[in-house]
Design a protein around this motif. Structure first.
Motif, PDB file in Angstrom:
ATOM      1  N   THR A 195       0.880  -1.254  -0.054  1.00  0.00           N
ATOM      2  CA  THR A 195       0.013  -0.016  -0.071  1.00  0.00           C
ATOM      3  C   THR A 195       0.935   0.988  -0.053  1.00  0.00           C
ATOM      4  OG1 THR A 195      -1.859  -1.153   1.338  1.00  0.00           O
ATOM      5  CG2 THR A 195      -1.905   1.349   1.302  1.00  0.00           C
ATOM      6  N   ASP A 196       0.834   2.189  -0.955  1.00  0.00           N
ATOM      7  CA  ASP A 196       1.481   3.458  -1.066  1.00  0.00           C
ATOM      8  C   ASP A 196       0.440   4.490  -1.141  1.00  0.00           C
ATOM      9  OD1 ASP A 196       3.797   1.660  -1.637  1.00  0.00           O
ATOM     10  OD2 ASP A 196       3.642   1.898  -4.019  1.00  0.00           O
ATOM     11  N   LEU A 197       0.987   5.597  -0.128  1.00  0.00           N
ATOM     12  CA  LEU A 197       0.023   6.657  -0.052  1.00  0.00           C
ATOM     13  C   LEU A 197       0.759   7.718  -0.487  1.00  0.00           C
ATOM     14  CD1 LEU A 197      -2.177   7.862   1.932  1.00  0.00           C
ATOM     15  CD2 LEU A 197      -0.336   8.450   3.588  1.00  0.00           C
ATOM     16  N   TYR A 198       0.038   8.544  -1.335  1.00  0.00           N
ATOM     17  CA  TYR A 198       0.521   9.835  -2.325  1.00  0.00           C
ATOM     18  C   TYR A 198      -0.286  10.912  -1.602  1.00  0.00           C
ATOM     19  CZ  TYR A 198       2.505   6.470  -5.602  1.00  0.00           C
ATOM     20  OH  TYR A 198       3.078   5.392  -6.343  1.00  0.00           O
ATOM     21  N   VAL A 199       0.312  11.967  -1.727  1.00  0.00           N
ATOM     22  CA  VAL A 199      -0.131  13.457  -1.172  1.00  0.00           C
ATOM     23  C   VAL A 199       0.009  14.425  -2.442  1.00  0.00           C
ATOM     24  CG1 VAL A 199      -0.223  15.343   0.724  1.00  0.00           C
ATOM     25  CG2 VAL A 199       0.322  12.958   1.071  1.00  0.00           C
ATOM     26  N   ARG A 200      -1.152  15.035  -2.629  1.00  0.00           N
ATOM     27  CA  ARG A 200      -0.918  16.107  -3.792  1.00  0.00           C
ATOM     28  C   ARG A 200      -0.427  17.380  -3.365  1.00  0.00           C
ATOM     29  NH1 ARG A 200      -5.763  17.152  -7.470  1.00  0.00           N
ATOM     30  NH2 ARG A 200      -6.940  16.294  -5.967  1.00  0.00           N
ATOM     31  N   ARG A 201       0.539  17.657  -4.197  1.00  0.00           N
ATOM     32  CA  ARG A 201       1.269  18.931  -3.820  1.00  0.00           C
ATOM     33  C   ARG A 201       1.334  19.658  -5.182  1.00  0.00           C
ATOM     34  NH1 ARG A 201       5.546  16.104  -0.154  1.00  0.00           N
ATOM     35  NH2 ARG A 201       4.450  16.459   1.859  1.00  0.00           N
ATOM     36  N   GLY A 202       0.197  20.556  -5.317  1.00  0.00           N
ATOM     37  CA  GLY A 202       0.000  21.197  -6.495  1.00  0.00           C
ATOM     38  C   GLY A 202      -0.345  20.476  -7.732  1.00  0.00           C
ATOM     39  N   ASP A 203       0.311  20.154  -8.678  1.00  0.00           N
ATOM     40  CA  ASP A 203       0.155  19.340  -9.739  1.00  0.00           C
ATOM     41  C   ASP A 203       0.991  17.832  -9.594  1.00  0.00           C
ATOM     42  OD1 ASP A 203      -1.729  20.952 -10.975  1.00  0.00           O
ATOM     43  OD2 ASP A 203      -0.072  21.867 -12.327  1.00  0.00           O
ATOM     44  N   THR A 204       1.577  17.783  -8.433  1.00  0.00           N
ATOM     45  CA  THR A 204       2.118  16.609  -8.536  1.00  0.00           C
ATOM     46  C   THR A 204       1.677  15.583  -7.302  1.00  0.00           C
ATOM     47  OG1 THR A 204       3.980  17.419  -6.706  1.00  0.00           O
ATOM     48  CG2 THR A 204       4.559  17.681  -9.227  1.00  0.00           C
ATOM     49  N   TRP A 205       2.155  14.430  -7.263  1.00  0.00           N
ATOM     50  CA  TRP A 205       1.445  13.433  -6.499  1.00  0.00           C
ATOM     51  C   TRP A 205       2.947  12.622  -5.924  1.00  0.00           C
ATOM     52  CZ3 TRP A 205      -3.298  12.492  -4.447  1.00  0.00           C
ATOM     53  CH2 TRP A 205      -4.478  13.130  -5.254  1.00  0.00           C
ATOM     54  N   PRO A 206       3.599  13.316  -5.191  1.00  0.00           N
ATOM     55  CA  PRO A 206       4.709  12.377  -4.384  1.00  0.00           C
ATOM     56  C   PRO A 206       4.407  11.414  -3.537  1.00  0.00           C
ATOM     57  CG  PRO A 206       4.769  14.441  -3.477  1.00  0.00           C
ATOM     58  CD  PRO A 206       3.678  14.634  -4.445  1.00  0.00           C
ATOM     59  N   ALA A 207       4.924  10.243  -3.425  1.00  0.00           N
ATOM     60  CA  ALA A 207       4.746   9.164  -2.624  1.00  0.00           C
ATOM     61  C   ALA A 207       5.229   9.540  -1.274  1.00  0.00           C
ATOM     62  CB  ALA A 207       5.467   7.949  -2.842  1.00  0.00           C
ATOM     63  N   ALA A 208       4.264   9.598  -0.132  1.00  0.00           N
ATOM     64  CA  ALA A 208       4.666   9.881   1.086  1.00  0.00           C
ATOM     65  C   ALA A 208       5.123   8.685   2.060  1.00  0.00           C
ATOM     66  CB  ALA A 208       3.370  10.451   1.876  1.00  0.00           C
ATOM     67  N   SER A 209       4.431   7.518   1.481  1.00  0.00           N
ATOM     68  CA  SER A 209       4.755   6.298   2.492  1.00  0.00           C
ATOM     69  C   SER A 209       4.563   5.191   1.724  1.00  0.00           C
ATOM     70  CB  SER A 209       4.022   6.284   3.773  1.00  0.00           C
ATOM     71  OG  SER A 209       2.471   5.910   3.712  1.00  0.00           O
ATOM     72  N   SER A 210       5.021   3.883   2.081  1.00  0.00           N
ATOM     73  CA  SER A 210       4.806   2.862   1.514  1.00  0.00           C
ATOM     74  C   SER A 210       5.057   1.709   2.465  1.00  0.00           C
ATOM     75  CB  SER A 210       6.036   2.636   0.417  1.00  0.00           C
ATOM     76  OG  SER A 210       5.755   1.217  -0.223  1.00  0.00           O
ATOM     77  N   ALA A 211       4.095   0.661   2.647  1.00  0.00           N
ATOM     78  CA  ALA A 211       4.301  -0.555   3.375  1.00  0.00           C
ATOM     79  C   ALA A 211       3.884  -1.770   2.517  1.00  0.00           C
ATOM     80  CB  ALA A 211       3.224  -0.160   4.610  1.00  0.00           C
ATOM     81  N   ALA A 212       4.956  -2.827   2.724  1.00  0.00           N
ATOM     82  CA  ALA A 212       4.597  -3.853   2.063  1.00  0.00           C
ATOM     83  C   ALA A 212       4.844  -5.069   3.071  1.00  0.00           C
ATOM     84  CB  ALA A 212       5.543  -4.180   1.054  1.00  0.00           C
ATOM     85  N   THR A 213       3.896  -6.280   2.794  1.00  0.00           N
ATOM     86  CA  THR A 213       4.132  -7.576   3.573  1.00  0.00           C
ATOM     87  C   THR A 213       4.011  -8.601   2.527  1.00  0.00           C
ATOM     88  OG1 THR A 213       3.017  -8.641   5.457  1.00  0.00           O
ATOM     89  CG2 THR A 213       1.629  -7.653   3.755  1.00  0.00           C
ATOM     90  N   ARG A 214       4.630  -9.779   3.080  1.00  0.00           N
ATOM     91  CA  ARG A 214       4.437 -10.939   2.093  1.00  0.00           C
ATOM     92  C   ARG A 214       3.353 -11.433   1.971  1.00  0.00           C
ATOM     93  NH1 ARG A 214       9.308 -15.507   2.226  1.00  0.00           N
ATOM     94  NH2 ARG A 214       8.698 -16.468   0.392  1.00  0.00           N
ATOM     95  N   ALA A 215       2.900 -11.671   0.694  1.00  0.00           N
ATOM     96  CA  ALA A 215       1.536 -11.950   0.313  1.00  0.00           C
ATOM     97  C   ALA A 215       1.347 -13.587   0.698  1.00  0.00           C
ATOM     98  CB  ALA A 215       1.238 -11.726  -0.979  1.00  0.00           C
ATOM     99  N   ASN A 216       0.330 -14.219   0.842  1.00  0.00           N
ATOM    100  CA  ASN A 216      -0.041 -15.470   1.166  1.00  0.00           C
ATOM    101  C   ASN A 216       0.446 -16.139  -0.447  1.00  0.00           C
ATOM    102  OD1 ASN A 216      -0.587 -15.297   3.599  1.00  0.00           O
ATOM    103  ND2 ASN A 216      -2.963 -14.964   3.184  1.00  0.00           N
ATOM    104  N   SER A 217       1.136 -17.150  -0.486  1.00  0.00           N
ATOM    105  CA  SER A 217       1.457 -17.845  -1.816  1.00  0.00           C
ATOM    106  C   SER A 217       0.203 -18.926  -1.837  1.00  0.00           C
ATOM    107  CB  SER A 217       2.657 -18.341  -1.903  1.00  0.00           C
ATOM    108  OG  SER A 217       3.153 -18.942  -0.679  1.00  0.00           O
ATOM    109  N   ALA A 218      -0.822 -18.724  -2.349  1.00  0.00           N
ATOM    110  CA  ALA A 218      -1.935 -19.681  -2.500  1.00  0.00           C
ATOM    111  C   ALA A 218      -2.269 -20.005  -3.886  1.00  0.00           C
ATOM    112  CB  ALA A 218      -3.403 -19.005  -2.055  1.00  0.00           C
TER     113      ALA A 218
END
Length: 144
Positions: free
Chosen positions: A121-144
């Motif tokens: 899940t990546d979080l972006y915050v609008r700053r004018g016309d840009t959308w820089p990424a503010a944070s990212s979180a990852a977890t190992r996905a289930n391998s089903a």
């Protein structure tokens, strides 16, 4: 006369709704494109692109719970030359000036080595016309 005013109001509302939906679709497309640019930059060690995509206050939480800042991401070693990443199941949600992109990153460290999948899940915050990424979180996905 009232009938014409009503029709005009409906027409204006429809135009406004179309503009909002078009703008929303453009932002969703832009953010999905940024996700792919981020992966490409990580694979190729393109620090200039990473610098543009990440907010100065960016924080990443990795699957092992370690955290790193934008500065740490920019000096991190590049991925192995034969590695590959494929993004799937991208879903963009926009909440005014904040957007969230979630999906699954399928990472292969080298040819012939088993792929590992990470939900992110990546979080972006609008700053004018840009959308820089503010944070990212990852977890190992289930391998089903």
């Amino acid at each position: 006369m009232k009938h014409l005013s009503f029709l005009a109001a409906i027409g204006l509302s429809t135009c406004g709704l179309t503009t909002v939906l078009t703008t929303r679709l453009q932002v969703e497309t832009k953010l999905a494109s940024m996700e792919h640019a981020w992966v490409d930059a990580a694979i190729h060690g393109d620090r200039a692109t990473l610098d543009q995509l990440l907010a100065d206050s960016f924080v990443e939480t990795m699957p092992n719970s370690a955290r790193r800042t934008k500065a740490e991401v920019l000096v991190a070693p590049t991925l192995p030359p034969d590695s590959a990443q494929t993004l799937r199941e991208l879903k963009v949600r926009i909440f005014g000036n904040i957007a969230m992109v979630s999906g699954v990153n399928h990472y292969t460290p080298a040819a012939g080595i088993k792929t590992t999948s990470y939900a992110f899940t990546d979080l972006y915050v609008r700053r004018g016309d840009t959308w820089p990424a503010a944070s990212s979180a990852a977890t190992r996905a289930n391998s089903a």
